[in-house]
Structures are given as structure tokens and as C-alpha cells.
Write an enzyme that holds these catalytic residues in place. Structure first.
Site, PDB file in Angstrom:
ATOM      1  N   GLN A 291      -4.378  -5.723   6.605  1.00  0.00           N
ATOM      2  CA  GLN A 291      -5.327  -6.659   5.979  1.00  0.00           C
ATOM      3  C   GLN A 291      -5.235  -8.060   6.568  1.00  0.00           C
ATOM      4  OE1 GLN A 291      -7.696  -5.641   4.063  1.00  0.00           O
ATOM      5  NE2 GLN A 291      -6.936  -3.597   3.547  1.00  0.00           N
TER       6      GLN A 291
ATOM      7  N   HIS B 150       0.868  -1.184   0.000  1.00  0.00           N
ATOM      8  CA  HIS B 150       0.000   0.000   0.000  1.00  0.00           C
ATOM      9  C   HIS B 150       0.905   1.234   0.000  1.00  0.00           C
ATOM     10  CE1 HIS B 150      -2.846   2.899   1.822  1.00  0.00           C
ATOM     11  NE2 HIS B 150      -3.825   2.070   1.499  1.00  0.00           N
TER      12      HIS B 150
ATOM     13  N   CYS C  10      -4.776   2.483  -3.721  1.00  0.00           N
ATOM     14  CA  CYS C  10      -3.530   2.995  -3.099  1.00  0.00           C
ATOM     15  C   CYS C  10      -2.361   2.049  -3.336  1.00  0.00           C
ATOM     16  CB  CYS C  10      -3.689   3.252  -1.605  1.00  0.00           C
ATOM     17  SG  CYS C  10      -4.849   4.557  -1.249  1.00  0.00           S
TER      18      CYS C  10
ATOM     19  N   LYS D 156     -10.656  -1.409  10.171  1.00  0.00           N
ATOM     20  CA  LYS D 156     -10.821  -2.515   9.212  1.00  0.00           C
ATOM     21  C   LYS D 156     -11.201  -3.809   9.939  1.00  0.00           C
ATOM     22  CE  LYS D 156      -7.335  -0.604   6.080  1.00  0.00           C
ATOM     23  NZ  LYS D 156      -8.121  -0.115   4.945  1.00  0.00           N
TER      24      LYS D 156
ATOM     25  N   ASP E  89       3.150  -4.870   8.068  1.00  0.00           N
ATOM     26  CA  ASP E  89       1.900  -4.129   7.898  1.00  0.00           C
ATOM     27  C   ASP E  89       0.763  -5.152   7.970  1.00  0.00           C
ATOM     28  OD1 ASP E  89      -0.399  -3.026   6.876  1.00  0.00           O
ATOM     29  OD2 ASP E  89       0.572  -2.008   5.197  1.00  0.00           O
TER      30      ASP E  89
HETATM   31  C1  LIG Z   1      -2.205  -3.088   3.511  1.00  0.00           C
HETATM   32  C2  LIG Z   1      -2.587  -1.723   3.978  1.00  0.00           C
HETATM   33  N1  LIG Z   1      -1.672  -0.948   4.568  1.00  0.00           N
HETATM   34  C3  LIG Z   1      -1.977   0.274   5.027  1.00  0.00           C
HETATM   35  C4  LIG Z   1      -3.235   0.803   4.902  1.00  0.00           C
HETATM   36  C5  LIG Z   1      -3.551   2.164   5.444  1.00  0.00           C
HETATM   37  O1  LIG Z   1      -4.475   2.050   6.489  1.00  0.00           O
HETATM   38  P1  LIG Z   1      -5.175   3.325   7.123  1.00  0.00           P
HETATM   39  O2  LIG Z   1      -5.741   4.112   5.986  1.00  0.00           O
HETATM   40  O3  LIG Z   1      -6.205   2.761   8.042  1.00  0.00           O
HETATM   41  O4  LIG Z   1      -4.112   4.084   7.858  1.00  0.00           O
HETATM   42  C6  LIG Z   1      -4.222   0.054   4.279  1.00  0.00           C
HETATM   43  C7  LIG Z   1      -5.569   0.602   4.032  1.00  0.00           C
HETATM   44  O5  LIG Z   1      -6.262   0.206   3.143  1.00  0.00           O
HETATM   45  C8  LIG Z   1      -3.883  -1.250   3.816  1.00  0.00           C
HETATM   46  O6  LIG Z   1      -4.815  -2.021   3.257  1.00  0.00           O
END
Ligand SMILES: Cc1ncc(COP(=O)(O)O)c(C=O)c1O
Length: 406
Positions: A202, A121, A364, A225, A199
Site C-alpha cells: 500500500q 494484512h 484481510c 495495486k 510490506d
Molecule cells: C498491505 C498488504 N499486504 C499484502 C497484500 C496482498 O497483496 P496481493 O493480494 O497482491 O498478493 C495486500 C493486498 O491487499 C495488502 O494491502
């Protein structure tokens, strides 16, 4: 017993209609819906408990503090952290990753290397690029093959004594691919003394997380999420690492002493929690963990895997559909396009008219889209309350979109 109707009855929003049709909510990778138990905790906080935490002598402040610290311990158990003070409340994954990249600034020098993957992301790309700008370090990227699977032999070649950080997601948000983080962590440990960042945005909603077994240095995820309110998230860091690194934000809460001559910092977790936290949200994140525990991780995972398998099988019967990462080990997400029929957002708009919420676009993850030479995909993503009937509705909707757009 896994009772899908009982689970759905806990989500009032699932009863609503969108464009005159029952809502089919398949945008869970962007944010999940919140069960009534979580909403009730938010409401109860503001109607019965609202006070600032940690610094009040009065009863409400103490009660709010106790509730937030209880939530921290629930989350500690949820990810199996050794200590509750290794659990830092944040706004979400993005803040967690930026925090880590910032506090590692002094640890990196020119020509050191940071390894990420092609499947990240933007929030696991940009903070590292900014760290590279500050330090002169270089970003290295584990490539993917045509199925979206990380090319691990390339990872072996990237690892060297220059590697100072390895930061990868456990599950890709764009494609749902489950990455081999056990192998990534083991190889990093064997060949380098790099920090390992996972990270978990997900994976935390779907998997049983055990940060000690995983042996990562940092693990970050977003509460929203996984059935908790927006603006909540967690950064886990190993005690000795967090103790040794500098703070991120300066301000209230994070000091031990403060004078014009200088400041000493509070211990963990407060050193990394400057300012007034999202108390109600953080307490509600504990309620979201309770909700997941009650159902049980095995049930959650089995149901979501069955939904994914069913969705993929049904969708593949549509002529001209391309599922990205079709052959990879995945969870929770099916990401696709209809060949030759408009752009992803056209499909998304037709589905919306039928009450079906999916996400379209680059999610993203522009590097992944560039790799596949596409502008975006249609992404359906699942949560524990989704049903096979909803998948049927999705498949019907996609067929209708294909008819309308070709
Ligand atoms: C794999 C991953 N990393 C980071 C993020 C960023 O999360 P947030 O927007 O809740 O900070 C997301 C959000 O979709 C994501 O799916």
C-alpha cells in the site's frame, strides 16, 4: 502541471457506467485501474513479441528478454535498489512474503522471535505463523492504540536478542495508517541482527520508495495495486542476503547445472525466478512505473492526500459516522462505519447501486476488526485519477445509505 482530466482520459474504464450511473471507482487499495499505456504494452507483447525469455536463440525470445530486463531496470530505479538483480519478479506481495518466510526457515530456531504488527494484512501474518510451525519460533505483535497507531514503546520491549525477523507494512491496507518504519528499522538495527521485511503493497502506489535509504533487507509489493496488470509483483532483497539464502521454488530458469547427482543454482535474480515468468505482465509493470514517473511522485502524493483530507472532512459531517484511525497519519484510505445502521456490506450495496465501488468487510485484516470489535468497515481508497466530485458522490451515497438503513 497536474491535469486530472488528462490523467483520467488515459483510463478508458473510467468512462463506463455501473448500474446506469457513471463509475466512481474507490477500491484502489484492492486493485487500481490500468492506464491505456499499460494495456497497450500488454497487447503489443502478445501481438508482436510473445516468446519465452532467457532461453531462446531466436529473435522474438531475445526481444522479449530485453524488454523484461529493461522493465527490471525501471523497477530498480523506481525503488532505488543498488543492483537490478536485487529485483525479483513475483506474482504479488503474497508470493513475496511467502518466499521470504520460506527461505528463512534454516535461519530460525525454537524460541527465536518474529515481530509483526497488529496492522498487518493476513499475508504478512500467515506465512510467519507457518514459519513458526516449521521452526518452533514465536510470533510477537506490536499492539495498537484506539487510533490504530502502533505502540512503539511496546515495540521497544519486544525487541531482544531473540528477535530474528521484523516484518511490518509501511501503510495499512485496512485503515491507511502510515507506520513509522524508519524508527522501526533503526531500532531493529540498533538492538538486533534481525532481518527487516517491509510490506510495501500500500505504499509503492503512493510514495517515493528508496530501499537503500530505508535500509530494509526485503521490500515487497504488488504491481496490480500500482497501475500494472494482475499477477505481477516485486520482491527486493539485499544482494548479500539473497546470495546467502537458499532458493524457493525449484525448476527451470533457476539452475546453473542439473544432473541426477545434484543441482547448482543460477545467480541472482534467476535463482528466485523458477519457471516461466509472466513476461507480458512484467514488461507492463515497467510501463506502469513510466506512467507514475510521468505524473511525478510529488503530484501523486499531493493529490491523493488532498482527496483524503477532503473525504475525511466531508464524511465527518455525517452524524454517527466513525472513521477508524481518524487521528492517525494516513494515506489513500478512509475506513468507516455508520453507527447503528446495518452492516458495512449493506452500505456497500447501496453505494454500488449508485455506481460507487468501495470495499466492505474485514479487508484481510481480521485482527484489526477484532480489536475494534467490528465485523468489517466500508473502505474507500484513492488513486491519482480520483476527483473531488467523486468524493462528493461518495458522501452523498453514504448519506443516502444512512437514510435508507436507519
Ligand atoms: C498491505 C498488504 N499486504 C499484502 C497484500 C496482498 O497483496 P496481493 O493480494 O497482491 O498478493 C495486500 C493486498 O491487499 C495488502 O494491502
Amino acid at each position: 502541471m497536474f491535469d486530472i482530466q488528462e490523467i483520467r482520459s488515459q483510463f478508458s474504464i473510467l468512462d463506463r457506467e455501473v448500474n446506469g450511473k457513471p463509475l466512481v471507482y474507490l477500491d484502489n487499495a484492492a486493485t487500481s485501474q490500468k492506464p491505456n499505456s499499460v494495456l497497450e504494452v500488454c497487447h503489443a507483447y502478445y501481438t508482436e513479441l510473445n516468446a519465452n525469455v532467457h532461453r531462446g536463440i531466436h529473435t522474438l525470445s531475445q526481444l522479449a528478454t530485453e524488454e523484461m530486463e529493461l522493465s527490471r531496470r525501471k523497477i530498480q530505479k523506481f525503488i532505488n535498489a543498488e543492483h537490478d538483480f536485487e529485483v525479483i519478479f513475483t506474482k504479488g506481495t503474497t508470493e513475496g512474503l511467502n518466499l521470504i518466510a520460506y527461505i528463512l526457515t534454516q535461519k530460525l530456531q525454537k524460541d527465536d522471535e518474529i515481530i509483526i504488527s497488529y496492522l498487518e494484512h493476513h499475508s504478512n501474518i500467515v506465512p510467519w505463523q507457518m514459519l513458526c510451525e516449521r521452526t518452533g519460533a514465536k510470533l510477537r505483535v506490536i499492539p495498537i492504540d484506539e487510533n490504530g497507531i502502533l505502540q512503539m514503546d511496546h515495540f521497544d520491549q519486544l525487541l531482544s536478542e531473540k528477535t530474528k525477523v521484523v516484518s511490518v507494512n509501511q501503510v495499512s491496507n485496512a485503515l491507511g495508517i502510515v507506520n513509522p518504519i524508519e524508527e522501526i528499522i533503526a531500532k531493529t538495527r540498533k538492538n538486533t541482527d534481525a532481518y527487516v521485511v517491509i510490506d510495501g503493497a500500500q505504499s509503492a502506489p503512493h510514495f517515493n520508495i528508496d530501499v537503500q535509504k530505508m535500509d530494509c533487507d526485503f521490500f515487497v509489493f504488488s504491481g496490480h495495486k500500482m497501475y500494472a496488470p494482475m499477477g505481477t509483483g516485486i520482491l527486493y532483497g539485499k544482494r548479500e542476503i539473497l546470495e546467502a539464502l537458499p532458493p524457493f521454488h525449484g525448476g527451470g530458469e533457476m539452475i546453473a547445472t542439473c544432473s541426477f547427482e545434484g543441482t547448482t543454482y543460477a545467480g541472482l535474480p534467476f535463482k528466485y525466478e523458477a519457471g516461466t515468468p509472466n513476461v507480458g505482465g512484467n514488461i507492463a509493470l515497467g510501463a506502469a512505473v513510466d506512467f507514475m514517473h510521468k505524473i511525478g511522485h510529488t503530484h501523486i502524493q499531493n493529490h491523493e492526500n488532498a482527496l483524503l483530507e477532503y473525504a475525511q472532512r466531508q464524511l465527518l459531517e455525517i452524524d454517527g459516522i466513525k472513521i477508524y484511525g481518524e487521528k492517525a497519519n494516513r494515506t489513500g484510505v478512509v475506513s468507516f462505519n455508520l453507527e447503528g445502521v446495518g452492516i458495512a456490506s449493506d452500505v456497500g450495496m447501496i453505494l454500488d447501486k449508485m455506481g460507487i465501488a468501495v470495499r466492505t468487510g474485514h479487508h484481510c485484516t481480521q485482527p484489526i476488526m477484532n480489536f475494534f470489535n467490528i465485523a468489517g468497515t466500508v473502505r474507500a481508497s484513492f488513486a491519482v485519477y480520483n476527483t473531488f466530485e467523486e468524493i462528493d458522490a461518495l458522501v452523498e451515497g453514504v448519506k443516502k445509505a444512512q437514510r435508507m438503513l436507519s
